[in-house]
Design a protein around this motif. Structure first.
Motif, PDB file in Angstrom:
ATOM      1  N   ASN A   1       0.852  -1.197   0.000  1.00 44.94           N
ATOM      2  CA  ASN A   1       0.000   0.000   0.000  1.00 44.94           C
ATOM      3  C   ASN A   1       0.885   1.244   0.000  1.00 44.94           C
TER       4      ASN A   1
ATOM      5  N   VAL B   1       1.710   3.569   2.139  1.00 43.83           N
ATOM      6  CA  VAL B   1       2.681   3.758   3.217  1.00 43.83           C
ATOM      7  C   VAL B   1       3.886   2.843   3.006  1.00 43.83           C
ATOM      8  N   GLN B   2       3.608   1.610   2.582  1.00 40.96           N
ATOM      9  CA  GLN B   2       4.706   0.663   2.350  1.00 40.96           C
ATOM     10  C   GLN B   2       5.554   1.088   1.161  1.00 40.96           C
TER      11      GLN B   2
ATOM     12  N   TRP C   1       7.731   3.829   2.527  1.00 44.75           N
ATOM     13  CA  TRP C   1       8.734   3.358   3.483  1.00 44.75           C
ATOM     14  C   TRP C   1       9.797   2.496   2.806  1.00 44.75           C
TER      15      TRP C   1
END
Lengths: 269, 261
Positions: A184, A186-187, A190
């Motif tokens: 997703n 956020v991943q 990150w």
């Protein structure tokens, strides 16, 4: 054969086309004229500068010898200056992360949000830090709080601009790969964005910290705390030897901070 | 099973990517898509995991029409459809192991993945997959310190760690030299046979297509112009697909050519 070559070469006597040369000469002339015009219009001329030279020397001489006894008194305000810079840098580093993600077209595909954030950050950067400090001093009174607020906002604009532009130049294919595993947003950030921008991010953070140390000095003049406040007072009391002592303390502090931050930066980049 | 039903794609700038594609790819098949650059091979492959969005028709992966997916359901589809890229697309500054475990992202919660709290069996799985492509000695190296062939093997390990039903490979060997290219294709082929993972590979080297494919699909200008078993294919077929005579650079060459590994 050689003669023919020589003849051709003789036509090539300049590195630039004749037209370009004329254009550049004209532009150069205009710049010089404008320069003299500004000098006469603002009433500044070098003659007075040279005539006043003895005065300048006298003023400089009055700063020597520095009043070494004053140095211990300058340490506390110096610490305060550094504290302002540390707190302001920390705040702006934290806030700039979401701001710069929203202002990077590799992450924010929604044109509307992207433009709004960009415009907002541009406005932030337009406001001079000294103006921000003056406003906050009038709102919160004299002390370090207005200094911290002013520097946070000012460096936020700067950091977010630098970071968002870095995020826009990253390799988007690496993000594609993370996306293709079903990650997703956020991943993707990150695992794909952070590794690519982390060294620059740290470097910008350190740079802004250095800037903030120097800026918080100036902000002291408008009452926003730190070592600038005592420089202002001592100047007003015409204690030039004290001022010189403060300047020496400051010089040493700035050199130390820059050396450390350069060392850290070389480590990470 | 993957089914294309009258699938078309027109890019926002008006360029057609796919024109009315109709075909079915069965489970466990090793399909190679051939065609010149710009023929729509990438668009074809990227439609399957919705990295591009077709504008018309239906595309069924198992029992889902990928055109209708979004958000969570799209991410679930992508966990089932792994992808390998021409430029490996590893996160350069991250370690080989971190790149491999990122294959689990679709199966892992956001919080867990941020703090690297992967279940032990996921870490074992990632390591086993690195072992499978013989790259386990490099797990803590940064990805950009590896050679091209090694990076592509890491990206195969990443895809395997996803536990995919389908592997898509978009020109996986275009940036590699001949021996490494064959090595990568052999890994893909072996995985396809051993795990029965449907594998779809874009290639433009006709000798490699003939050597590794079960089935070859030829594309030109966004249309499927050939579809048949690899055994039916000859150089003549390629001349029809490419619409020009075969040239030297359409061939990758054999494994024994000089190369990096």
């Amino acid at each position: 054969m050689t003669e023919k070559n020589n003849k051709q070469n003789s036509n090539v006597y300049s590195l630039y086309p004749r037209k370009l040369k004329t254009q550049i000469s004209i532009i150069f002339l205009i710049v010089i004229l404008f320069y003299f015009y500004s000098l006469s219009e603002t009433g500044s001329d070098f003659l007075t500068l040279f005539l006043d030279f003895p005065d300048i020397v006298k003023k400089l001489a009055s700063m020597f010898p520095p009043n070494w006894e004053y140095i211990p008194l300058a340490i506390d305000p110096l610490v305060e200056t550094i504290q302002i810079a540390v707190v302001a840098t920390t705040f702006s580093v934290l806030i700039c992360i979401p701001a710069s993600l929203l202002a990077a077209n590799t992450i924010t595909t929604n044109k509307f949000i992207y433009q709004i954030t960009r415009t907002f950050l541009n406005i932030l950067r337009t406001i001079p830090d000294i103006l921000l400090a003056t406003i906050f001093v009038s709102l919160f009174g004299i002390g370090i709080i207005p200094g911290i607020l002013a520097l946070t906002i000012f460096s936020l604009g700067l950091l977010a601009k630098l970071l968002s532009e870095t995020i826009e130049t990253i390799d988007a294919r690496q993000l594609d790969a993370i996306r293709s595993t079903g990650g997703n947003i956020v991943q993707v950030i990150w695992y794909g964005v952070v590794p690519q921008v982390l060294p620059q991010f740290i470097s910008y953070g350190l740079y802004v910290f250095e800037l903030n140390v120097r800026a918080s000095l100036v902000l002291g003049f408008v009452g926003a705390g730190g070592i600038g406040t005592i420089i202002d007072t001592q100047l007003n009391f015409l204690k030039y030897q004290n001022v010189m002592a403060i300047l020496i303390v400051l010089l040493v502090a700035v050199i130390i901070i820059e050396t450390i931050s350069n060392m850290l930066r070389r480590r990470v980049v | 099973m993957i089914t294309f039903n009258n699938l078309s794609l027109v890019y926002p700038n008006g360029t057609p990517g796919l024109k009315n594609v109709n075909l079915t790819i069965n489970e466990g098949e090793f399909v190679v898509i051939v065609g010149l650059s710009g023929a729509g091979k990438s668009t074809f492959i990227r439609s399957i995991n919705r990295m591009v969005t077709p504008t018309e028709g239906e595309l069924w992966v198992e029992d889902e029409n990928v055109l209708e997916l979004s958000g969570k359901s799209l991410r679930t589809l992508r966990t089932k459809v792994g992808m390998i890229f021409q430029n490996y697309n590893l996160v350069n500054r991250s370690s080989v192991f971190k790149n491999t475990i990122s294959g689990r992202l679709g199966h892992t919660g956001t919080f867990r993945s941020i703090f690297n709290l992967y279940p032990k069996e996921d870490k074992i799985k990632a390591y086993e997959n690195l072992k499978r492509v013989n790259i386990e000695n490099y797990i803590y190296q940064r990805a950009d310190q590896l050679s091209g062939g090694q990076q592509q093997r890491v990206s195969i390990a990443r895809v395997l760690t996803q536990d995919p039903k389908v592997i898509l490979a978009d020109e996986p060997v275009a940036s590699l030299d001949p021996p490494t290219s064959h090595q990568v294709m052999q890994y893909l082929r072996r995985i396809n046979k051993e795990d029965n993972i449907t594998t779809i590979v874009n290639l433009h080297f006709i000798d490699m297509a003939m050597e590794y494919a079960d089935r070859i699909i030829g594309m030109r200008d966004g249309e499927v112009v050939f579809d048949g078993p690899a055994s039916d294919v000859s150089e003549k077929t390629f001349e029809q697909i490419y619409n020009r005579p075969i040239r030297e650079d359409d061939l990758r060459g054999s494994e024994s050519d000089d190369g990096e590994e």
